[in-house]
Design a protein around this motif. Structure first.
Motif, PDB file in Angstrom:
ATOM      1  N   GLN A   1       0.720  -1.561  -0.358  1.00 29.34           N
ATOM      2  CA  GLN A   1       0.015   0.287   0.206  1.00 29.34           C
ATOM      3  C   GLN A   1       0.625   1.424  -0.305  1.00 29.34           C
ATOM      4  OE1 GLN A   1      -2.689   0.288   3.467  1.00 29.34           O
ATOM      5  NE2 GLN A   1      -4.027   1.573   2.406  1.00 29.34           N
ATOM      6  N   GLY A   2       1.575   1.356   0.657  1.00 25.50           N
ATOM      7  CA  GLY A   2       3.187   2.489   0.837  1.00 25.50           C
ATOM      8  C   GLY A   2       4.049   2.376  -0.599  1.00 25.50           C
ATOM      9  N   GLU A   3       4.831   3.310  -0.339  1.00 31.28           N
ATOM     10  CA  GLU A   3       6.173   3.181  -1.577  1.00 31.28           C
ATOM     11  C   GLU A   3       6.808   2.117  -1.834  1.00 31.28           C
ATOM     12  OE1 GLU A   3       6.950   6.581  -1.616  1.00 31.28           O
ATOM     13  OE2 GLU A   3       5.267   7.938  -0.789  1.00 31.28           O
ATOM     14  N   GLY A   4       6.126   1.302  -0.307  1.00 24.50           N
ATOM     15  CA  GLY A   4       7.655  -0.520  -0.918  1.00 24.50           C
ATOM     16  C   GLY A   4       9.201   0.113   0.170  1.00 24.50           C
ATOM     17  N   ILE A   5       9.796  -0.696   0.362  1.00 26.81           N
ATOM     18  CA  ILE A   5      10.591  -0.969   1.381  1.00 26.81           C
ATOM     19  C   ILE A   5      12.023   0.690   1.445  1.00 26.81           C
ATOM     20  CG2 ILE A   5      11.980  -2.109   0.073  1.00 26.81           C
ATOM     21  CD1 ILE A   5      11.456  -2.707   3.614  1.00 26.81           C
ATOM     22  N   SER A   6      12.228   0.672   0.269  1.00 27.30           N
ATOM     23  CA  SER A   6      12.561   1.897   0.053  1.00 27.30           C
ATOM     24  C   SER A   6      11.840   3.283   1.479  1.00 27.30           C
ATOM     25  CB  SER A   6      12.571   2.940  -0.764  1.00 27.30           C
ATOM     26  OG  SER A   6      11.968   3.205  -1.792  1.00 27.30           O
ATOM     27  N   ALA A   7      10.661   2.920   1.531  1.00 30.58           N
ATOM     28  CA  ALA A   7       9.841   4.217   2.214  1.00 30.58           C
ATOM     29  C   ALA A   7       9.407   3.916   3.955  1.00 30.58           C
ATOM     30  CB  ALA A   7       8.058   4.164   1.740  1.00 30.58           C
ATOM     31  N   VAL A   8      10.106   2.808   3.958  1.00 26.77           N
ATOM     32  CA  VAL A   8      10.270   2.194   5.380  1.00 26.77           C
ATOM     33  C   VAL A   8      11.595   2.619   6.246  1.00 26.77           C
ATOM     34  CG1 VAL A   8      10.193   0.271   7.233  1.00 26.77           C
ATOM     35  CG2 VAL A   8       8.514   0.093   4.953  1.00 26.77           C
ATOM     36  N   ASP A   9      11.357   4.063   6.853  1.00 25.56           N
ATOM     37  CA  ASP A   9      12.953   4.361   7.826  1.00 25.56           C
ATOM     38  C   ASP A   9      12.277   4.747   8.882  1.00 25.56           C
ATOM     39  OD1 ASP A   9      10.843   6.681   6.874  1.00 25.56           O
ATOM     40  OD2 ASP A   9      13.035   7.764   5.663  1.00 25.56           O
ATOM     41  N   PHE A  10      12.986   5.954   9.960  1.00 25.33           N
ATOM     42  CA  PHE A  10      12.360   5.793  10.639  1.00 25.33           C
ATOM     43  C   PHE A  10      11.573   7.429  10.597  1.00 25.33           C
ATOM     44  CE2 PHE A  10      12.810   9.340  14.577  1.00 25.33           C
ATOM     45  CZ  PHE A  10      12.842   8.406  15.590  1.00 25.33           C
ATOM     46  N   GLY A  11      11.100   7.941   9.990  1.00 24.58           N
ATOM     47  CA  GLY A  11       9.924   8.703  10.079  1.00 24.58           C
ATOM     48  C   GLY A  11       8.516   8.112   9.892  1.00 24.58           C
ATOM     49  N   PHE A  12       8.298   6.838   9.171  1.00 26.95           N
ATOM     50  CA  PHE A  12       7.184   5.667   8.671  1.00 26.95           C
ATOM     51  C   PHE A  12       7.364   5.423   9.854  1.00 26.95           C
ATOM     52  CE2 PHE A  12       5.667   2.143   7.573  1.00 26.95           C
ATOM     53  CZ  PHE A  12       4.862   2.461   6.568  1.00 26.95           C
ATOM     54  N   VAL A  13       8.197   4.537  10.261  1.00 25.42           N
ATOM     55  CA  VAL A  13       7.934   4.335  11.634  1.00 25.42           C
ATOM     56  C   VAL A  13       7.569   4.882  12.945  1.00 25.42           C
ATOM     57  CG1 VAL A  13       8.878   2.788  13.730  1.00 25.42           C
ATOM     58  CG2 VAL A  13       9.674   1.684  11.421  1.00 25.42           C
ATOM     59  N   ALA A  14       7.905   6.501  13.425  1.00 24.95           N
ATOM     60  CA  ALA A  14       7.230   7.134  14.238  1.00 24.95           C
ATOM     61  C   ALA A  14       5.505   7.710  13.610  1.00 24.95           C
ATOM     62  CB  ALA A  14       8.809   8.711  14.447  1.00 24.95           C
ATOM     63  N   GLY A  15       5.552   7.258  12.818  1.00 24.05           N
ATOM     64  CA  GLY A  15       3.947   7.713  11.930  1.00 24.05           C
ATOM     65  C   GLY A  15       3.469   6.788  11.702  1.00 24.05           C
ATOM     66  N   LYS A  16       3.573   5.636  11.942  1.00 27.52           N
ATOM     67  CA  LYS A  16       3.003   4.392  12.240  1.00 27.52           C
ATOM     68  C   LYS A  16       2.598   4.636  13.743  1.00 27.52           C
ATOM     69  CE  LYS A  16       2.768  -0.340  10.958  1.00 27.52           C
ATOM     70  NZ  LYS A  16       3.666  -1.515  10.892  1.00 27.52           N
ATOM     71  N   TRP A  17       3.452   4.485  14.635  1.00 29.86           N
ATOM     72  CA  TRP A  17       3.290   4.702  16.242  1.00 29.86           C
ATOM     73  C   TRP A  17       3.070   5.592  16.426  1.00 29.86           C
ATOM     74  CZ3 TRP A  17       8.270   1.465  17.470  1.00 29.86           C
ATOM     75  CH2 TRP A  17       8.435  -0.038  17.301  1.00 29.86           C
ATOM     76  N   ALA A  18       2.602   5.977  16.098  1.00 30.54           N
ATOM     77  CA  ALA A  18       1.804   7.610  16.223  1.00 30.54           C
ATOM     78  C   ALA A  18       0.054   7.537  16.792  1.00 30.54           C
ATOM     79  CB  ALA A  18       2.125   9.045  15.776  1.00 30.54           C
ATOM     80  N   SER A  19       0.119   6.267  15.953  1.00 30.41           N
ATOM     81  CA  SER A  19      -1.306   5.587  16.005  1.00 30.41           C
ATOM     82  C   SER A  19      -1.253   4.474  16.942  1.00 30.41           C
ATOM     83  CB  SER A  19      -2.033   5.374  14.792  1.00 30.41           C
ATOM     84  OG  SER A  19      -3.134   4.815  14.838  1.00 30.41           O
ATOM     85  N   PRO A  20      -2.785   4.358  17.934  1.00 32.25           N
ATOM     86  CA  PRO A  20      -2.591   3.729  18.771  1.00 32.25           C
ATOM     87  C   PRO A  20      -2.939   1.955  17.858  1.00 32.25           C
ATOM     88  CG  PRO A  20      -4.030   5.355  19.268  1.00 32.25           C
ATOM     89  CD  PRO A  20      -3.496   5.663  17.738  1.00 32.25           C
ATOM     90  N   LEU A  21      -3.467   2.712  16.994  1.00 35.04           N
ATOM     91  CA  LEU A  21      -4.820   0.956  15.841  1.00 35.04           C
ATOM     92  C   LEU A  21      -2.934   0.006  16.081  1.00 35.04           C
ATOM     93  CD1 LEU A  21      -6.079  -0.526  14.089  1.00 35.04           C
ATOM     94  CD2 LEU A  21      -5.078   0.806  12.808  1.00 35.04           C
TER      95      LEU A  21
END
Length: 149
Positions: A52-72
């Motif tokens: 759904q995202g931009e692939g493995i190249s988009a997974v970085d610190f910011g991606f994880v930080a944004g993802k973990w900002a959601s309780p889901l």
């Protein structure tokens, strides 16, 4: 001449007493249920992160930080961590019970297994729930670009 016991002949009793009771049944059921739930969690995780995202190249610190900002996603990753660790530890526990013949070796291996399970689950849980990509009073040059200094 060596004789082989018939397949349906009763086995020779082991020299250790069995105190497993229904624990083994519950462990067997847990492995089946957690395996199915893990399949859903893992493929959902892979789909959202890679397809759904931009692939493995988009997974970085910011991606994880944004993802973990959601309780889901915190709960999703927590469930995945806990189920995977307990599922794996239960499998290794079964292997230890099957192949470790001496009680002292079995106890030492299972103690080390449970200790490592507790350490990984506790540390993983702490990381998921205490992760702060923008800690207060951090130098601006060390903060990610999305943090306001």
């Amino acid at each position: 001449m060596t004789t082989i016991a018939e397949p349906r002949a009763p086995r020779a009793p082991r020299n250790r007493r069995s105190t497993r009771g229904n624990f083994e049944l519950y462990g067997w059921i847990f492995m089946r249920v957690s395996g199915v739930v893990l399949l859903v969690l893992i493929f959902g995780h892979l789909f959202v992160n890679l397809v759904q995202g931009e692939g493995i190249s988009a997974v970085d610190f910011g991606f994880v930080a944004g993802k973990w900002a959601s309780p889901l996603w915190q709960v999703w990753d927590l469930l995945m961590l806990w189920l995977a660790m307990i599922h794996g530890a239960n499998g290794v526990r079964t292997i230890i019970n099957d192949y470790a013949e001496r009680d002292s070796v079995r106890l030492a291996l299972k103690t080390a297994l449970m200790a490592s399970l507790v350490v990984v689950v506790v540390l993983g849980t702490l990381v998921i729930f205490t992760f702060d990509p923008c800690p207060v009073d951090s130098p601006a040059n060390l903060l990610p670009s999305f943090c306001s200094a």
